[in-house]
Scaffold this motif. Structure first.
Motif, PDB file in Angstrom:
ATOM      1  N   VAL A 105       0.851  -1.192   0.000  1.00  0.00           N
ATOM      2  CA  VAL A 105       0.000   0.000   0.000  1.00  0.00           C
ATOM      3  C   VAL A 105       0.885   1.240   0.000  1.00  0.00           C
ATOM      4  O   VAL A 105       1.805   1.341   0.826  1.00  0.00           O
ATOM      5  CB  VAL A 105      -0.925   0.004   1.235  1.00  0.00           C
ATOM      6  CG1 VAL A 105      -1.769   1.269   1.268  1.00  0.00           C
ATOM      7  CG2 VAL A 105      -1.814  -1.229   1.237  1.00  0.00           C
ATOM      8  N   PRO A 106       0.676   2.186  -0.919  1.00  0.00           N
ATOM      9  CA  PRO A 106       1.460   3.429  -0.879  1.00  0.00           C
ATOM     10  C   PRO A 106       1.180   4.190   0.419  1.00  0.00           C
ATOM     11  O   PRO A 106       0.035   4.565   0.683  1.00  0.00           O
ATOM     12  CB  PRO A 106       0.976   4.198  -2.109  1.00  0.00           C
ATOM     13  CG  PRO A 106      -0.350   3.609  -2.455  1.00  0.00           C
ATOM     14  CD  PRO A 106      -0.307   2.178  -2.026  1.00  0.00           C
ATOM     15  N   SER A 107       2.213   4.369   1.216  1.00  0.00           N
ATOM     16  CA  SER A 107       2.043   4.955   2.551  1.00  0.00           C
ATOM     17  C   SER A 107       2.946   6.170   2.715  1.00  0.00           C
ATOM     18  O   SER A 107       4.049   6.233   2.145  1.00  0.00           O
ATOM     19  CB  SER A 107       2.380   3.924   3.638  1.00  0.00           C
ATOM     20  OG  SER A 107       1.606   2.757   3.469  1.00  0.00           O
ATOM     21  N   ALA A 137      -8.377   2.337   5.682  1.00  0.00           N
ATOM     22  CA  ALA A 137      -7.425   3.424   5.458  1.00  0.00           C
ATOM     23  C   ALA A 137      -7.102   3.572   3.980  1.00  0.00           C
ATOM     24  O   ALA A 137      -6.970   4.699   3.464  1.00  0.00           O
ATOM     25  CB  ALA A 137      -6.153   3.146   6.250  1.00  0.00           C
ATOM     26  N   ALA A 138      -6.994   2.457   3.256  1.00  0.00           N
ATOM     27  CA  ALA A 138      -6.677   2.522   1.835  1.00  0.00           C
ATOM     28  C   ALA A 138      -7.806   3.183   1.049  1.00  0.00           C
ATOM     29  O   ALA A 138      -7.556   3.973   0.122  1.00  0.00           O
ATOM     30  CB  ALA A 138      -6.422   1.112   1.303  1.00  0.00           C
ATOM     31  N   TYR A 139      -9.060   2.903   1.401  1.00  0.00           N
ATOM     32  CA  TYR A 139     -10.174   3.557   0.728  1.00  0.00           C
ATOM     33  C   TYR A 139     -10.189   5.060   1.006  1.00  0.00           C
ATOM     34  O   TYR A 139     -10.492   5.870   0.118  1.00  0.00           O
ATOM     35  CB  TYR A 139     -11.492   2.926   1.158  1.00  0.00           C
ATOM     36  CG  TYR A 139     -11.852   1.680   0.369  1.00  0.00           C
ATOM     37  CD1 TYR A 139     -12.088   1.758  -0.996  1.00  0.00           C
ATOM     38  CD2 TYR A 139     -11.971   0.446   0.985  1.00  0.00           C
ATOM     39  CE1 TYR A 139     -12.419   0.624  -1.728  1.00  0.00           C
ATOM     40  CE2 TYR A 139     -12.299  -0.700   0.263  1.00  0.00           C
ATOM     41  CZ  TYR A 139     -12.515  -0.597  -1.090  1.00  0.00           C
ATOM     42  OH  TYR A 139     -12.835  -1.717  -1.814  1.00  0.00           O
ATOM     43  N   LEU A 140      -9.881   5.433   2.239  1.00  0.00           N
ATOM     44  CA  LEU A 140      -9.837   6.864   2.571  1.00  0.00           C
ATOM     45  C   LEU A 140      -8.775   7.576   1.742  1.00  0.00           C
ATOM     46  O   LEU A 140      -9.004   8.679   1.227  1.00  0.00           O
ATOM     47  CB  LEU A 140      -9.556   7.040   4.062  1.00  0.00           C
ATOM     48  CG  LEU A 140     -10.666   6.579   5.023  1.00  0.00           C
ATOM     49  CD1 LEU A 140     -10.203   6.689   6.473  1.00  0.00           C
ATOM     50  CD2 LEU A 140     -11.929   7.416   4.816  1.00  0.00           C
ATOM     51  N   ARG A 167      -9.239  10.498  -1.705  1.00  0.00           N
ATOM     52  CA  ARG A 167      -8.674  11.840  -1.878  1.00  0.00           C
ATOM     53  C   ARG A 167      -7.484  11.847  -2.841  1.00  0.00           C
ATOM     54  O   ARG A 167      -6.853  12.890  -3.055  1.00  0.00           O
ATOM     55  CB  ARG A 167      -8.242  12.416  -0.527  1.00  0.00           C
ATOM     56  CG  ARG A 167      -7.136  11.654   0.157  1.00  0.00           C
ATOM     57  CD  ARG A 167      -6.640  12.402   1.409  1.00  0.00           C
ATOM     58  NE  ARG A 167      -5.540  11.689   2.029  1.00  0.00           N
ATOM     59  CZ  ARG A 167      -5.655  10.742   2.945  1.00  0.00           C
ATOM     60  NH1 ARG A 167      -6.873  10.401   3.370  1.00  0.00           N
ATOM     61  NH2 ARG A 167      -4.597  10.127   3.434  1.00  0.00           N
ATOM     62  N   GLY A 168      -7.165  10.657  -3.401  1.00  0.00           N
ATOM     63  CA  GLY A 168      -6.098  10.590  -4.383  1.00  0.00           C
ATOM     64  C   GLY A 168      -4.711  10.728  -3.796  1.00  0.00           C
ATOM     65  O   GLY A 168      -3.798  11.197  -4.486  1.00  0.00           O
ATOM     66  N   GLY A 169      -4.499  10.304  -2.568  1.00  0.00           N
ATOM     67  CA  GLY A 169      -3.185  10.429  -1.940  1.00  0.00           C
ATOM     68  C   GLY A 169      -2.720   9.122  -1.335  1.00  0.00           C
ATOM     69  O   GLY A 169      -3.238   8.046  -1.645  1.00  0.00           O
ATOM     70  N   GLU A 170      -1.715   9.208  -0.441  1.00  0.00           N
ATOM     71  CA  GLU A 170      -1.159   8.035   0.214  1.00  0.00           C
ATOM     72  C   GLU A 170      -1.847   7.806   1.553  1.00  0.00           C
ATOM     73  O   GLU A 170      -2.487   8.710   2.115  1.00  0.00           O
ATOM     74  CB  GLU A 170       0.343   8.236   0.449  1.00  0.00           C
ATOM     75  CG  GLU A 170       1.144   8.389  -0.836  1.00  0.00           C
ATOM     76  CD  GLU A 170       2.610   8.663  -0.539  1.00  0.00           C
ATOM     77  OE1 GLU A 170       2.891   9.284   0.516  1.00  0.00           O
ATOM     78  OE2 GLU A 170       3.473   8.259  -1.346  1.00  0.00           O
ATOM     79  N   VAL A 171      -1.690   6.599   2.049  1.00  0.00           N
ATOM     80  CA  VAL A 171      -2.228   6.277   3.366  1.00  0.00           C
ATOM     81  C   VAL A 171      -1.394   6.981   4.426  1.00  0.00           C
ATOM     82  O   VAL A 171      -0.154   6.894   4.418  1.00  0.00           O
ATOM     83  CB  VAL A 171      -2.226   4.760   3.592  1.00  0.00           C
ATOM     84  CG1 VAL A 171      -2.590   4.430   5.038  1.00  0.00           C
ATOM     85  CG2 VAL A 171      -3.196   4.069   2.634  1.00  0.00           C
ATOM     86  N   THR A 172      -2.072   7.645   5.325  1.00  0.00           N
ATOM     87  CA  THR A 172      -1.385   8.371   6.392  1.00  0.00           C
ATOM     88  C   THR A 172      -1.644   7.709   7.734  1.00  0.00           C
ATOM     89  O   THR A 172      -2.469   6.788   7.841  1.00  0.00           O
ATOM     90  CB  THR A 172      -1.866   9.832   6.438  1.00  0.00           C
ATOM     91  OG1 THR A 172      -3.258   9.837   6.795  1.00  0.00           O
ATOM     92  CG2 THR A 172      -1.683  10.507   5.082  1.00  0.00           C
TER      93      THR A 172
END
Length: 691
Positions: A625-627, A654-657, A661-666
């Protein structure tokens, strides 16, 4: 009306004219030699009928066929009376057509007569009946002799006249009865039953005519039913000895054999090896249904054994029909035990030997040099493919490798083997094709070691329980049974999928909603279907939430308790004879009846993960997952006591969130996912009110 019949057709000796004799024409030449003799008999009978015929000068006679036209046909018929002087000598009454003929090695009619026990009269009648199908010049002559130009086939009366047999002879007429060899063996059809017996037409099936002319193409009615016999593959010593014993039986003469097979294809594989050892060929046919006569006729014509690798739901009529042919070897195979009610004369009933230890030698023979690039024994041990399925799996593995543009690998072999082990389990189960491996499991060393041992038992059960004779006896099977106990989300179902993936098998999850039935006895029937199919399939069977079926028996206080206990008793007995691989999962081990536990090979307890294992689970979930940088997975593992399934759900949230928004998992996304899992479980969330 005589004109259409006056032209001479090419004589039978035109076969192969203008070219040197070919060995493939030998059967046809042998048959035509017999027809030349028949022409002499027809000529004599025509001469005899013409003498004293009161209608010979009748002008209406031409509406049928004039004597002049008949004489013209006889004159223009090539070599009509070769060796015949027109006086009838050599074809006197009481001698059957063809008796003068000395059969040669290519004379298929003589060979058929020997195999089927036909008399000289039978052979003569067949020859007379098929003559118009081979030489058109016989048609108008038969029409003249039948006194009806439209009836251009031989009739019963004409055939008996040509054979020099009185038409009142009961013995001769009996040879044309439906139960006599000619009709019963499918060699002759007496048509038009509504007509008087002597005027009924005789017809030889097209397949017999083609065979006598040298054509070995099977009957058209059987083309969709015939299957190629598999090539025999290397087998263990016991199976090889069985094949040689069966071969000795087949060499001694026609026999009827019934092999009860444990798995589909075992009987066909044994028959293929025995026939090869006996130097015989087999005619393998799917359930022939209404084409039994054609099948037996084909076997007689080709001199092959009939092989039926699977019987219909009601096998009695088929078994009786096949067993009624004492001159044909009939080889039957089916998983069901033989029932004496199927046939008044029992066949030789034997148990088909099955493959052991995955049949490594057979796989190596089927794959050849393609088996050198990987550990073949470890790859194929879980599979018990029989019959031609192993060879087909090898071909499929090569095709898959060619599609991928590389050599055959273990993955190709496993995938091909799974396709050949297609199952009928789908009606009560859900199939999962495993896409995980041991790296996806985060477990303590104890449970992980037990899971590996479970896979080890599945691989080597035939050697340990069979070859080393460590089976407990009493009809017990060689199945592998395991129980996975632990809280929800601790990895029980995932572990079952990993074990199936390690063995290269599909996982079938039992749908309890389609198994449990409110009507008495139906649940047991549904379970029996599942167990029976699982016994015959290379697959892993998973009873998820097994408490519903394998629960504790209770004191009988009513009818419901009594029937519930009957279900449990049935399961206890069925597990004893189970030959497959079955896994049970439960959230509370105490709910499982202790009698089931005793029959299990392994009980694996899945503990709730501690902080270190939770950290590993968080990291494993985030691996692809891109984090964002700076995520503190250790804090999540410390603050949130979640099982593996809940941690995965939190990562998915978290991945859906992040994707939204088109970003990485925070870290905030992960924290929100963890909190939602706490709320779903009804637990107080750290940092919120009440914590």
């Amino acid at each position: 009306m005589s004109a259409p019949y006056a032209g001479s057709a090419p004589g039978p000796d035109a076969v192969g004219a203008g070219s040197p004799p070919d060995a493939s024409d030998a059967p046809a030449r042998a048959l035509l030699a017999r027809l030349r003799e028949l022409r002499g008999r027809v000529s004599t009978l025509v001469e005899r009928r013409a003498v004293g015929d009161p209608t010979a000068d009748d002008p209406l006679r031409g509406l049928y066929l004039s004597e002049e036209a008949v004489r013209h046909l006889l004159v223009t018929w090539p070599e009509t009376a070769e060796g015949h002087d027109g006086s009838g000598s050599g074809t006197g009454a009481g001698r059957a057509v063809g008796e003068e003929h000395a059969p040669g090695p290519a004379d298929r009619l003589a060979r058929l007569a020997g195999r089927a026990g036909l008399t000289a009269l039978d052979v003569a009648v067949v020859l007379i009946a098929l003559a118009p199908d081979v030489d058109r010049a016989f048609e108008p002559l038969y029409g003249y002799l039948n006194d009806d130009v439209s009836r251009r086939r031989a009739t019963v009366g004409l055939a008996l006249d040509l054979c020099g047999v009185p038409v009142q002879s009961a013995a001769a007429r009996a040879r044309l009865h439906a139960s006599a060899p000619l009709a019963a063996l499918g060699l002759l059809e007496v048509e038009e039953p509504e007509r008087p017996f002597l005027t009924r037409s005789l017809r030889v099936p097209d397949r017999l005519v083609a065979h006598l002319l040298g054509d070995d193409t099977p009957d058209a009615a059987l083309l969709d039913l015939l299957r190629p016999m598999p090539d025999p593959l290397p087998c263990d010593t016991a199976t090889e000895q069985f094949s040689h014993q069966l071969a000795a039986l087949l060499e001694s003469g026609p026999a009827t054999v019934y092999l009860r097979e444990q798995r589909e294809g075992d009987g066909l594989a044994a028959y293929a090896a025995a026939l090869r050892a006996a130097g015989l060929d087999g005619l393998c046919c799917a359930v022939p249904g209404e084409h039994v006569t054609e099948l037996l006729r084909e076997a007689r014509l080709s001199g092959r054994a009939v092989v039926v690798p699977a019987l219909p739901e009601r096998p009695g009529p088929l078994v009786r029909a096949l067993a009624a042919a004492p001159d044909v070897t009939v080889l039957l195979a089916d998983p069901r035990p033989y029932d004496p009610r199927w046939c008044p004369e029992d066949p030789l009933v034997l148990d088909a030997p099955g493959r052991r230890d995955g049949g490594t030698a057979a796989w190596r023979a089927a794959l050849g040099a393609d088996a050198d690039g990987f550990d073949l024994a470890a790859t194929v041990t879980p599979y018990r493919l029989g019959g031609d399925r192993l060879g087909r799996a090898a071909q499929a593995a090569r095709a898959l490798a060619a599609f991928d543009g590389g050599p055959v690998t273990a993955a190709h072999v496993r995938r091909a083997a799974r396709h050949q082990s297609a199952s009928g389990l789908e009606s009560h189960t859900r199939r999962i094709r495993p896409a995980v491996d041991w790296g996806d499991l985060v477990l303590p060393d104890g449970p992980l070691g037990q899971l590996r041992e479970l896979a080890l038992r599945a691989r080597h059960r035939n050697r340990v329980l069979g070859d080393w004779r460590l089976s407990a006896g009493g009809g017990r099977g060689r199945g592998v049974l395991g129980l996975f106990a632990g809280e929800s989300g601790t990895g029980k179902t995932l572990s079952a999928e990993v074990v199936a993936a390690d063995l290269g098998l599909d996982l079938y999850v039992v749908q309890l909603s389609s198994v449990v039935d409110k009507y008495v006895g139906e649940t047991e029937k549904n379970l029996e279907r599942i167990f029976t199919e699982a016994d015959r399939t290379d697959a892993v069977l998973l009873f998820d939430e097994a408490d519903a079926v394998f629960g504790k028996r209770s004191e009988v206080k009513g009818a419901h308790d009594r029937y519930a206990n009957m279900e449990s008793s049935y399961l206890l007995q069925r597990l004893e004879s189970f030959d497959g691989i079955a896994l049970l999962t439960t959230n509370l081990r105490g709910n499982i009846d202790g009698a089931f536990t005793r029959r299990l090979d392994l009980v694996v307890d899945f503990p709730f993960p501690d902080a270190g294992q939770r950290l590993a689970l968080w990291r494993h979930g985030l691996a692809h997952v891109p984090s964002a940088d700076g995520i503190d997975a250790a804090a999540l593992a410390r603050d949130f006591e979640l099982a593996g399934g809940s941690i995965r759900s939190a990562v998915v949230t978290a991945a859906y969130l992040a994707a939204g928004r088109g970003g990485e998992v925070t870290a905030d996304d992960l924290l929100e996912g963890a909190r939602r899992e706490y709320r779903k479980a009804g637990r107080l969330v750290p940092g919120e009110g009440g914590w």
